[in-house]
Write an enzyme that holds these catalytic residues in place. Sequence first.
Site, short mmCIF file in Angstrom:
data_model
loop_
_atom_site.label_atom_id
_atom_site.label_comp_id
_atom_site.label_asym_id
_atom_site.label_seq_id
_atom_site.Cartn_x
_atom_site.Cartn_y
_atom_site.Cartn_z
N GLU A 126 0.84 -1.19 0.00
CA GLU A 126 0.00 0.00 0.00
C GLU A 126 0.88 1.25 0.00
OE1 GLU A 126 -4.03 -1.77 2.13
OE2 GLU A 126 -2.77 -0.37 3.25
N ARG A 292 -0.83 9.57 2.19
CA ARG A 292 -2.25 9.89 2.09
C ARG A 292 -2.54 11.39 2.08
NH1 ARG A 292 -5.38 5.51 5.98
NH2 ARG A 292 -5.39 3.80 4.48
N HIS A 351 -11.09 10.40 8.08
CA HIS A 351 -10.90 8.95 8.15
C HIS A 351 -10.24 8.49 9.46
CE1 HIS A 351 -10.32 4.90 6.71
NE2 HIS A 351 -9.00 4.98 6.82
N ARG A 386 -0.63 9.09 9.34
CA ARG A 386 -0.53 7.65 9.57
C ARG A 386 -0.19 6.89 8.30
NH1 ARG A 386 -3.97 3.43 8.91
NH2 ARG A 386 -5.82 4.71 8.51
#
Length: 550
Positions: A126, A292, A351, A386
């Site tokens: 990822e 992200r 999120h 994160r």
Amino acid sequence: MVSAAPTSILPPAATGGQSIVIVGAGLAGLFTALKLAPHPVVLISPVALGEGTSSGWAQGGIAAAISEGDTPQAHARDTIRAGGGIVDEGLAHLLAREAPDRIDDLLRLGVPFDKDIEGKLRLSREAAHSARRIARVKGDLAGKAIMAAVMTAVRKTPSIHILEGMSVHALAKMDGRVCGVHLWPTGSLGQGKAVTLPAKAVVLASGGVGQLFGVTTNPSAAHGEGVAMAALAGAAIADPEFVQFHPTALNIGRDPAPLATEALRGEGATLINKRGERYMSAVHEDAELAPRDVVARATFREVLSGRGAFLDCRDAIGGRFAEKFPGLFETCSGAGIDPLREPIPVAPAAHYHMGGVLTDANGRTTVDGLWACGEVACTRIHGANRLASNSLLETIVFGARIAADISALAPYLLARAPNMPAPPECTAAGPDTGTMETTANRLRRTMTQNVGVVRSADGLRAALGDIAGILKGDLPPALRNRAITARFIAAGALAREESRGAQFRTDFPEPRAQWARGSTLTLDDAEAISDSALACAPHTSNVIHAAFGQ
């Protein structure tokens, strides 16, 4: 909704203050409870066990350096690199080092991680990971499968007593120590008289803050109350300004917004706009696999510009979509989207909260008797941003450490029952008048508009003004808690005069060396920053500098 369960159904050890009380029944609470066995535990779930948890909705999987050629050191380096310069590096290495043992725990519990024909875990990659280290279940069903296995074990453990249909809106404190919780029936928002449940120790595992924002991937219970409850009990709050916005929530008008897992981009899916332009290629060298915060801001710009943002899985995944990502395929189909033939519309959504109740390596907060685990806690492992699939990992690594810490202290923890603080009673107007819903929506609106993906001093002052107005009202505990947590986030964002990780300020668009550290705020600090901002006092006030150790 589950009917409120009376505390009279609990055994004498629970009501007599002999138990450890865990607030929340997501993965953090469940795993901690299992690791505490055979110590008596009361696990408080606002709804039926397993419903409405972020853990159960997690799609991507759980990270651990267990493949050939990968190492915990590399995992830690990726975590530190993603965290924007303020990660606690010692704890990042601890997390990565203990990850393989916790994966073994889950395997023993029967979690059906994807495996190859040789029986080895099939790992994926990822964003911002340097190796394939994400253990998944049927592509995008990891959270659901992990929760199912852990819940089965919890139900079979006689030392764990589950209390469903009750919500904690305040902590009980006596002689400087948290000694229990105050409970109300779920849905009451803390109106009426509370029931007090004494405890030898309390573990907060109440989840995140996503529902403070208008667009979120979080379930309906994620209002961030744990942060406020801990702060009202005297606990320090760390890094509240850092809220991660997932870049690829499905933009289909649903609340909560369904999530398009990062694993899709790991498999080669691309982000395009209406023109078919792959916009991430011009933004970051890692393109769709950039951190992200980078992807979320780029996606936000495309949506705001009117060009739109879409996740294109047609070439990379194509006909394998339904098999590899069955949950998302079903969601897309239900929304009338065929991901085999058309790109999926996406937008950023609140999120994950990197900030929270400040804890140490054993999950201890700054208040005796209180531990915190999962998203409500801030271990400073995530820093300003994160790393993907580290959230489920953090819950089980620190759940195990909290259980070990409490178990070691158990002989010295005093049972609490006599002379407990009187339960509070709230007589604020009920939600049936519509006032409470209006207030909650007002809070979500100002947080989305002013404390979202892109921030500025003017917007943050506006949010603090709205929150101050809300807090002046006659609120039940649940809504007051939400507003207090929102104030922490906005105050921390205003105080941090820079952009770093998930915090982006248009008036301070670059990182600044003097802010390369975490923030620590108390309830009084957050209120003082708010008061100063609303009085148009200089941002360089003493309280702001103190919050950042300057």
